[in-house]
Design an enzyme around this catalytic site. Sequence first.
Site, PDB file in Angstrom:
ATOM      1  N   LYS A 124      45.601  29.893  41.729  1.00 33.95           N
ATOM      2  CA  LYS A 124      46.958  30.758  41.490  1.00 33.95           C
ATOM      3  C   LYS A 124      48.228  29.632  42.012  1.00 33.95           C
ATOM      4  O   LYS A 124      48.972  30.259  42.907  1.00 33.95           O
ATOM      5  CB  LYS A 124      47.202  31.933  41.856  1.00 33.95           C
ATOM      6  N   GLY A 141      39.881  38.562  45.942  1.00 29.02           N
ATOM      7  CA  GLY A 141      38.715  38.813  45.205  1.00 29.02           C
ATOM      8  C   GLY A 141      37.848  37.787  45.206  1.00 29.02           C
ATOM      9  O   GLY A 141      36.691  37.994  45.538  1.00 29.02           O
ATOM     10  N   GLY A 167      46.963  37.206  47.408  1.00 32.62           N
ATOM     11  CA  GLY A 167      48.434  37.171  47.464  1.00 32.62           C
ATOM     12  C   GLY A 167      49.162  38.247  48.093  1.00 32.62           C
ATOM     13  O   GLY A 167      49.829  38.236  49.073  1.00 32.62           O
TER      14      GLY A 167
HETATM   15  P1  ADP Z   1      41.574  34.820  45.330  1.00 32.90           P
HETATM   16  O1  ADP Z   1      40.896  35.535  44.360  1.00 32.90           O
HETATM   17  O2  ADP Z   1      40.493  34.802  46.574  1.00 32.90           O
HETATM   18  O3  ADP Z   1      42.725  35.423  45.601  1.00 32.90           O
HETATM   19  P2  ADP Z   1      42.341  32.909  43.362  1.00 32.90           P
HETATM   20  O4  ADP Z   1      42.120  33.833  42.230  1.00 32.90           O
HETATM   21  O5  ADP Z   1      43.599  32.432  43.696  1.00 32.90           O
HETATM   22  O6  ADP Z   1      41.439  33.335  44.689  1.00 32.90           O
HETATM   23  O7  ADP Z   1      41.412  31.397  43.068  1.00 32.90           O
HETATM   24  C1  ADP Z   1      39.953  31.678  42.645  1.00 32.90           C
HETATM   25  C2  ADP Z   1      39.878  30.605  41.545  1.00 32.90           C
HETATM   26  O8  ADP Z   1      40.416  29.527  41.768  1.00 32.90           O
HETATM   27  C3  ADP Z   1      38.536  30.489  41.254  1.00 32.90           C
HETATM   28  O9  ADP Z   1      38.152  30.761  39.786  1.00 32.90           O
HETATM   29  C4  ADP Z   1      38.122  28.940  41.189  1.00 32.90           C
HETATM   30  O10 ADP Z   1      37.169  28.609  40.197  1.00 32.90           O
HETATM   31  C5  ADP Z   1      39.658  28.471  41.114  1.00 32.90           C
HETATM   32  N1  ADP Z   1      39.620  27.158  41.930  1.00 32.90           N
HETATM   33  C6  ADP Z   1      39.258  26.681  43.157  1.00 32.90           C
HETATM   34  N2  ADP Z   1      39.637  25.376  43.261  1.00 32.90           N
HETATM   35  C7  ADP Z   1      39.502  24.590  41.892  1.00 32.90           C
HETATM   36  C8  ADP Z   1      39.516  23.399  41.440  1.00 32.90           C
HETATM   37  N3  ADP Z   1      39.983  22.418  42.112  1.00 32.90           N
HETATM   38  N4  ADP Z   1      40.108  23.442  40.155  1.00 32.90           N
HETATM   39  C9  ADP Z   1      39.849  24.366  39.286  1.00 32.90           C
HETATM   40  N5  ADP Z   1      39.676  25.848  39.702  1.00 32.90           N
HETATM   41  C10 ADP Z   1      39.767  25.902  41.098  1.00 32.90           C
HETATM   42  C1  3PG Z   2      44.560  39.746  43.027  1.00 31.66           C
HETATM   43  O1  3PG Z   2      43.579  39.377  42.459  1.00 31.66           O
HETATM   44  O2  3PG Z   2      44.988  38.998  43.837  1.00 31.66           O
HETATM   45  C2  3PG Z   2      45.102  40.867  42.635  1.00 31.66           C
HETATM   46  O3  3PG Z   2      44.276  41.737  41.689  1.00 31.66           O
HETATM   47  C3  3PG Z   2      46.404  40.522  41.860  1.00 31.66           C
HETATM   48  O4  3PG Z   2      46.052  39.710  40.539  1.00 31.66           O
HETATM   49  P1  3PG Z   2      47.375  38.840  39.847  1.00 31.66           P
HETATM   50  O5  3PG Z   2      47.425  37.755  40.807  1.00 31.66           O
HETATM   51  O6  3PG Z   2      46.763  38.407  38.672  1.00 31.66           O
HETATM   52  O7  3PG Z   2      48.501  39.844  39.868  1.00 31.66           O
HETATM   53 MG    MG Z   3      40.938  35.583  42.091  1.00 35.57          MG
END
Ligand code: ADP
Ligand code: 3PG
Ligand code: MG
Length: 396
Positions: free
Chosen positions: A197, A348, A371
């Site tokens: 993200k 997550g 986040g």
């Molecule tokens: P979290 O759920 O822990 O907050 P995010 O949702 O921000 O984490 O990020 C998780 C996603 O980021 C995963 O689906 C993973 O595949 C993706 N990701 C991580 N590094 C890369 C990369 N280099 N290229 C593409 N996707 C990536």
């Molecule tokens: C998260 O996975 O960080 C929360 O469920 C919020 O999701 P979002 O970044 O899609 O709002």
């Molecule tokens: Mg996530």
Amino acid sequence: MKRTVKDLVNLEGKVVILRVDFNVPLDDGGKILDTTRIVQSLPTIKYLIEQKAKVVLISHLGRPEGFEIRKSLWPIALILIKALPTSVHFMNKVYGDEVKKRIQDIGNGEVLLLENIRFYKEEIECDMEFAKKIASLGDYFVNDAFGVAHRKHATTYGLARLMPNAIGLLMEKEVGALRGAVDDPKHPFVFIIGGGKVQGKINLILKLLNSADTVIIGGAMAYTFLVASGVAVGESKVYDENVAYARDILDIAKEKGKKILLPIDHVCIKQSAKRKKAFVSEEMVDDMIAFDIGPKTRELFKEEIKGAKQILWNGPLGKYENPAFARGTLEIAKAIAESEAYSIVGGGDSVSVVKMAKVENKINLLSTGGGATLKFIEQGSLPCIDVIQDKILFKR
Ligand code: ADP
Ligand code: 3PG
Ligand code: MG
């Protein structure tokens, strides 16, 4: 102090709208990879069942554009049926007469899960007319969705403005557990950010530079920063609109005497290759796309982790769902677990990875927020918590 679900009295037969964060990680086929967020939501649900309330559960899953069958909450209803000592019902609507009728028909102490709230664009627009339709379903609003408490959406924020409200037990637990990291951060404080993200989290890097001593950047986030520092990244995904901002962050870090570490080698594929075999490279050229940090980067990051006294980690360092790109993230998870630092891991996907690495017992604090956790540590509160009524107002 915010009013909690335990401050609500005489709940028998009352309809409690409970906002939870069931945004669990899914693989490409839509299979649930980790149920932590569901499990962590159970204490509040069970408490309300014991109080004989009618529990209406609302959650989002992913970021769907309209209805997407893979983002339905139906598979989560199946998990709840096994986890809860009561009848669990499911409806593919979120408001209207049919939903009202169903709520009337269910017994006290039973649960009704509504469909993914983000199938309605009004949710993220915080459309108050939409919120009113949902508010008309119940007597109380309880927010236990810590993971999305940084977003002012219709059912995370709007409902609190329309209904008598309280926070849930998970929200209370998360806030209490993170308080120490807000009030008394230990130094050196190493902040590790990865994940996918980029646009949503890049501004948090700048904010966390105030308290963190080192920022380690991996995952998809790294490529925007590498471009900002003049390094070629092949065809890896770069958010062009954020490159200038990333450059500013690098400059500000230098001025403040803070360290920013970026990957120095990568596990990548060649897009044009017939067989997309993963290989390690220090240089990213042509149509190479990086999906994980390479071995030299792993060592560089691990060395920094060793010297930390506090670590905050959110976001996998690679596309960990694919075993070919999971090693960097798994090794970093283990290094954090082995370090003597007070470790906080949120998100997550990040929590799911910690479990994959089998080190969940060696992390000091596993937070359901990604986040949300970063914003909480940076600001000391979140808008969807602030909007909930203070305890004192309800003293009898
Ligand atoms: P979290 O759920 O822990 O907050 P995010 O949702 O921000 O984490 O990020 C998780 C996603 O980021 C995963 O689906 C993973 O595949 C993706 N990701 C991580 N590094 C890369 C990369 N280099 N290229 C593409 N996707 C990536
Ligand atoms: C998260 O996975 O960080 C929360 O469920 C919020 O999701 P979002 O970044 O899609 O709002
Ligand atoms: Mg996530």
